[in-house]
Design an enzyme around this catalytic site. Structure first.
Site, PDB file in Angstrom:
ATOM      1  N   HIS A  55       0.823  -1.199   0.000  1.00  0.00           N
ATOM      2  CA  HIS A  55       0.000   0.000   0.000  1.00  0.00           C
ATOM      3  C   HIS A  55       0.861   1.254   0.000  1.00  0.00           C
ATOM      4  CE1 HIS A  55      -3.970  -1.914   1.685  1.00  0.00           C
ATOM      5  NE2 HIS A  55      -3.603  -2.402   0.509  1.00  0.00           N
ATOM      6  N   GLU A  57       0.811   3.966   1.899  1.00  0.00           N
ATOM      7  CA  GLU A  57       1.306   4.451   3.191  1.00  0.00           C
ATOM      8  C   GLU A  57       2.533   3.663   3.646  1.00  0.00           C
ATOM      9  OE1 GLU A  57      -3.292   4.580   3.531  1.00  0.00           O
ATOM     10  OE2 GLU A  57      -1.767   3.545   2.331  1.00  0.00           O
ATOM     11  N   CYS A  79      -6.451   2.079   5.558  1.00  0.00           N
ATOM     12  CA  CYS A  79      -7.240   0.881   5.858  1.00  0.00           C
ATOM     13  C   CYS A  79      -7.078   0.482   7.317  1.00  0.00           C
ATOM     14  CB  CYS A  79      -6.849  -0.269   4.927  1.00  0.00           C
ATOM     15  SG  CYS A  79      -5.132  -0.812   5.062  1.00  0.00           S
ATOM     16  N   CYS A  89      -2.892  -0.109   7.329  1.00  0.00           N
ATOM     17  CA  CYS A  89      -2.130   1.134   7.207  1.00  0.00           C
ATOM     18  C   CYS A  89      -2.423   2.098   8.351  1.00  0.00           C
ATOM     19  CB  CYS A  89      -2.425   1.792   5.869  1.00  0.00           C
ATOM     20  SG  CYS A  89      -1.792   0.851   4.467  1.00  0.00           S
ATOM     21  N   ALA A 167     -16.778   7.932 -39.205  1.00  0.00           N
ATOM     22  CA  ALA A 167     -16.255   7.256 -40.402  1.00  0.00           C
ATOM     23  C   ALA A 167     -16.950   7.811 -41.633  1.00  0.00           C
ATOM     24  CB  ALA A 167     -16.482   5.750 -40.303  1.00  0.00           C
ATOM     25  N   ALA A 169     -19.084   7.210 -45.151  1.00  0.00           N
ATOM     26  CA  ALA A 169     -20.288   6.410 -45.344  1.00  0.00           C
ATOM     27  C   ALA A 169     -19.977   4.950 -45.620  1.00  0.00           C
ATOM     28  CB  ALA A 169     -21.120   6.999 -46.476  1.00  0.00           C
ATOM     29  N   SER A 173     -12.423   4.693 -41.439  1.00  0.00           N
ATOM     30  CA  SER A 173     -12.333   5.582 -40.275  1.00  0.00           C
ATOM     31  C   SER A 173     -10.916   5.982 -39.887  1.00  0.00           C
ATOM     32  CB  SER A 173     -13.000   4.917 -39.065  1.00  0.00           C
ATOM     33  OG  SER A 173     -12.320   3.720 -38.723  1.00  0.00           O
ATOM     34  N   TRP A 175      -7.439   7.995 -40.587  1.00  0.00           N
ATOM     35  CA  TRP A 175      -7.570   8.391 -39.196  1.00  0.00           C
ATOM     36  C   TRP A 175      -8.415   9.645 -39.120  1.00  0.00           C
ATOM     37  CZ3 TRP A 175      -5.855   5.121 -35.607  1.00  0.00           C
ATOM     38  CH2 TRP A 175      -4.870   4.206 -35.953  1.00  0.00           C
TER      39      TRP A 175
END
Length: 324
Positions: A55, A57, A79, A89, A167, A169, A173, A175
């Protein structure tokens, strides 16, 4: 040394930034950050490591050594429950006895909720809670969503033209956005345990969905396919958005495409965060970013989302919204 609330916030923000390094790697534990400060200088720091241990701590205390007169800044209440994997902790901090402990959020886990703070105060340590709470909540969104809703925190990513298309039609897509936006998206992938696309996107694009940035290649998320059929090797199939609740070790889910999948998650009210990359192009007659979500009237569409960030990435704009 008594610090002002502004100073407390400054150091807590440092702890939150530190905690971001382990986001997407600690489930089912939260990604916590801890910074220990004395006389304006950091003497210890730590994050929850991959797999949930050690953890934050424990690491910060080990680095600091003596913490007499210091202030420990922790993004989540330490905790208080025992574990076979390590000590609580709250007990570690109580034994180390810093002058103060500053906490951003109390822990919703019923094994700790309020008990960590009570244990520290019982030993005479001054505790301040609620510093940078909103930012800490955003940082640990996966853990908190799992605790509150028994499912992962879901980010829906969209890369669109100015007129809302993803995208042409005919489905082409790549870029829409430029290299800076795509690099940012890869960073986002690295902060999630799993990434999901629909069958249409899988069949059309054969996406790799990995992280292709130097130093982060080992942080590629698990790959999920939304489908009623089978998934290929190294992929996991889920048949409906609600099935994400059963995903083991996934507290952050990145939904990346396509339009029908985006609509399915929105219709199921499972999207917590929208990540929208907008390119300065107009397609006209292209494929829309989101299919029908069953919206009955415009009035019900308002008030659902709050913008939390916007910035330029090269020539593209990133806008981030969170569920209101």
């Amino acid at each position: 040394m008594i610090l002002s609330r502004d100073e407390d916030r400054r150091w807590m923000m440092a702890a939150i930034a530190l905690a971001g390094r382990s986001r997407g790697r600690t489930a089912p534990n939260p990604n916590v950050g801890c910074v220990i400060v004395r006389d304006g200088r950091v003497i210890g720091r730590g994050i929850t490591e991959a797999g949930g241990r050690p953890h934050a701590e424990a690491q910060a205390l080990a680095m600091a050594g003596s913490v007499a007169g210091a202030t420990a800044y922790v993004t989540l209440e330490p905790c208080a429950h025992m574990s076979e994997r390590g000590p609580a902790c709250a007990d570690l901090l109580a034994a180390a006895a810093p002058g103060r402990v500053v906490i951003a959020l109390t822990d919703p886990d019923p094994r700790t909720n309020g008990r960590g703070i009570a244990r520290l105060e019982a030993t005479g340590i001054e505790v301040t809670a609620g510093i940078a709470a909103d930012e800490a909540r955003r940082s640990m969104a996966g853990f908190l969503t799992r605790q509150a809703s028994a499912r992962p925190h879901v980010t829906l990513k969209l890369a669109t033209s100015l007129d809302g298309c993803i995208a042409l039609a005919d489905g082409r897509s790549q870029w829409i956005t430029g290299s800076a936006a795509r690099a940012h998206c890869h960073v986002e992938r690295s902060r999630h345990e799993a990434i999901l696309v629909g069958r249409g996107t899988f069949d059309a694009d054969a996406p790799r969905l990995d992280v292709r940035l130097p130093g982060l290649a080992d942080r590629s998320p698990k790959r999920l396919l939304l489908t009623h059929g089978a998934a290929p090797d190294d992929w996991t199939a889920i048949d409906r958005p609600e099935a994400i609740a059963a995903l083991d070790g996934v507290d952050h889910l990145f939904v990346e495409g396509g339009a029908a999948t985006a609509a399915a998650f929105l219709h199921s009210n499972l999207v917590d965060r929208l990540l929208i990359y907008t390119a300065p192009i107009v397609i006209g007659g292209g494929r829309p970013a989101i299919a029908d979500i069953g919206l009955a009237d415009l009035a019900s569409a308002h008030g659902r989302w709050c913008m939390t960030d916007t910035r330029m990435l090269g020539s593209d704009r990133l806008t981030i919204y969170e569920r209101s």
